[in-house]
Design a protein around this motif. Structure first.
Motif, mmCIF file in Angstrom:
data_model
loop_
_atom_site.group_PDB
_atom_site.id
_atom_site.type_symbol
_atom_site.label_atom_id
_atom_site.label_comp_id
_atom_site.label_asym_id
_atom_site.label_seq_id
_atom_site.Cartn_x
_atom_site.Cartn_y
_atom_site.Cartn_z
ATOM 1 N N ASP A 29 -29.579 37.237 112.422
ATOM 2 C CA ASP A 29 -29.151 38.403 111.669
ATOM 3 C C ASP A 29 -27.703 38.813 111.914
ATOM 4 O O ASP A 29 -27.222 39.797 111.362
ATOM 5 C CB ASP A 29 -30.062 39.594 112.001
ATOM 6 C CG ASP A 29 -30.121 39.878 113.503
ATOM 7 O OD1 ASP A 29 -29.284 39.327 114.247
ATOM 8 O OD2 ASP A 29 -31.012 40.635 113.921
ATOM 9 N N GLY A 30 -26.990 38.056 112.767
ATOM 10 C CA GLY A 30 -25.607 38.387 113.058
ATOM 11 C C GLY A 30 -25.459 39.506 114.062
ATOM 12 O O GLY A 30 -24.338 39.922 114.371
ATOM 13 N N GLU A 31 -26.570 40.004 114.608
ATOM 14 C CA GLU A 31 -26.525 41.122 115.548
ATOM 15 C C GLU A 31 -27.071 40.754 116.931
ATOM 16 O O GLU A 31 -26.532 41.155 117.946
ATOM 17 C CB GLU A 31 -27.309 42.314 114.993
ATOM 18 C CG GLU A 31 -26.735 42.874 113.692
ATOM 19 C CD GLU A 31 -27.563 44.010 113.145
ATOM 20 O OE1 GLU A 31 -28.591 44.344 113.782
ATOM 21 O OE2 GLU A 31 -27.205 44.551 112.091
ATOM 22 N N THR A 32 -28.165 39.993 116.939
ATOM 23 C CA THR A 32 -28.790 39.638 118.217
ATOM 24 C C THR A 32 -28.808 38.130 118.416
ATOM 25 O O THR A 32 -28.912 37.364 117.460
ATOM 26 C CB THR A 32 -30.236 40.174 118.281
ATOM 27 O OG1 THR A 32 -30.969 39.669 117.157
ATOM 28 C CG2 THR A 32 -30.254 41.687 118.240
ATOM 29 N N CYS A 33 -28.719 37.708 119.663
ATOM 30 C CA CYS A 33 -28.760 36.290 119.997
ATOM 31 C C CYS A 33 -30.202 35.788 119.948
ATOM 32 O O CYS A 33 -31.141 36.536 120.244
ATOM 33 C CB CYS A 33 -28.192 36.054 121.397
ATOM 34 S SG CYS A 33 -26.442 36.468 121.556
ATOM 35 N N TYR A 34 -30.339 34.540 119.596
ATOM 36 C CA TYR A 34 -31.661 33.920 119.588
ATOM 37 C C TYR A 34 -31.825 33.112 120.864
ATOM 38 O O TYR A 34 -31.004 32.262 121.184
ATOM 39 C CB TYR A 34 -31.819 33.017 118.373
ATOM 40 C CG TYR A 34 -33.061 32.145 118.415
ATOM 41 C CD1 TYR A 34 -34.324 32.711 118.310
ATOM 42 C CD2 TYR A 34 -32.957 30.778 118.589
ATOM 43 C CE1 TYR A 34 -35.458 31.927 118.362
ATOM 44 C CE2 TYR A 34 -34.085 29.982 118.646
ATOM 45 C CZ TYR A 34 -35.331 30.560 118.535
ATOM 46 O OH TYR A 34 -36.450 29.781 118.591
ATOM 47 N N ASN A 35 -32.887 33.360 121.569
ATOM 48 C CA ASN A 35 -33.158 32.655 122.813
ATOM 49 C C ASN A 35 -34.405 31.804 122.624
ATOM 50 O O ASN A 35 -35.496 32.321 122.375
ATOM 51 C CB ASN A 35 -33.376 33.666 123.946
ATOM 52 C CG ASN A 35 -33.603 32.988 125.284
ATOM 53 O OD1 ASN A 35 -33.591 31.762 125.375
ATOM 54 N ND2 ASN A 35 -33.798 33.763 126.323
ATOM 55 N N THR A 36 -34.253 30.491 122.737
ATOM 56 C CA THR A 36 -35.379 29.596 122.468
ATOM 57 C C THR A 36 -36.529 29.801 123.438
ATOM 58 O O THR A 36 -37.657 29.449 123.142
ATOM 59 C CB THR A 36 -34.925 28.128 122.532
ATOM 60 O OG1 THR A 36 -34.326 27.886 123.809
ATOM 61 C CG2 THR A 36 -33.927 27.829 121.442
ATOM 62 N N SER A 37 -36.279 30.393 124.614
ATOM 63 C CA SER A 37 -37.344 30.593 125.584
ATOM 64 C C SER A 37 -38.275 31.742 125.193
ATOM 65 O O SER A 37 -39.271 31.986 125.848
ATOM 66 C CB SER A 37 -36.752 30.871 126.972
ATOM 67 O OG SER A 37 -36.010 32.074 126.972
#
Length: 242
Positions: free
Chosen positions: A203-211
């Motif tokens: 969303d351009g706001e939060t990082c995605y963490n694969t874990s």
């Protein structure tokens, strides 16, 4: 004599039908994805025909650049590159969406998917979303039509690869499709300020963490076949980098 005449009469019909079927099947197969997902009590197929109206190309390829810094002050420029980052975003006619990112080496016929973004799939009715950050991808002799003399981003006219991945069928979390990069200072939130760290975001706001994904571990195997109707075969179409 009668039997011979009868066979001679029907032979052209069978031949025409077989030829038509062969050509039709070949054309259809070039725009289809056929994968199997199984493991830990989970078993289903990821299959469908690619929607050419929504899929602009079979992927983009950009010259690979390492994020590591070098103390060498002298740089060497070559007109031929062997490493490219390939990103494919494929939409199915039935609504599913598949994302694939891997490192292509023109001197090899196989490689690894990207350990951060890798593979993701969602949109199937009655099936899990699936993500994978580990596994092999095989492109054979001509599965990725990259012009190694081009240094700008290229749109791929076709993509023919096989995958053998280990991933997760999501019971919670997100498949994180259409990921883009953003600057971050805490690896949790994106920032508009330029920083030395980057992460992937939806969303351009939060990082995605694969874990953060949860679900059973699965194997993902099969083929991805795409032929673009908008990118000319045999030519390198430049696109903007992502």
């Amino acid at each position: 004599m009668y039997t011979f005449t009868s066979q001679s009469y029907y032979y052209p019909t069978y031949f025409v039908f077989f030829t038509f079927c062969f050509l039709s099947c070949t054309n259809t197969a070039s725009d289809k994805v056929g994968l199997t997902v199984y493991g830990d009590g989970v078993a289903f197929n990821i299959s469908g025909e690619i929607d050419q109206d929504k899929t602009a190309s079979c992927g983009t390829a950009t010259v690979y650049s390492s994020s590591s810094t070098s103390t060498t002050t002298t740089t060497t420029t070559s007109s031929t590159n062997s490493l490219y980052t390939v990103i494919s975003r494929l939409y199915f006619k039935t609504g599913e969406y598949l994302y694939l990112k891997f490192l292509y080496d023109s001197t090899q016929n196989q490689g690894s998917i990207d350990s951060t973004q890798g593979f993701s799939y969602s949109g199937g009715i009655g099936t899990y979303a699936v993500v994978s950050n580990y596994g092999k991808i095989y492109w054979g002799g001509s599965g990725v039509p990259i012009d190694t003399s081009v240094t700008s981003s290229q749109a791929l006219s076709y993509l023919t690869v096989s995958v053998d991945l280990v991933g997760t069928a999501l019971t919670s979390g997100t498949a994180a499709l259409s990921l883009t990069q953003c600057y971050t200072t805490d690896l949790i939130n994106c920032t508009s300020a330029t920083s030395t760290s980057m992460c992937y975001t939806e969303d351009g706001e939060t990082c995605y963490n694969t874990s953060s994904v949860e679900g059973p571990s699965v194997s993902i195997k099969g083929e991805v076949n795409c032929t673009s109707s908008t990118v000319s075969s045999g030519s390198s179409s430049s696109t903007s980098t992502q």
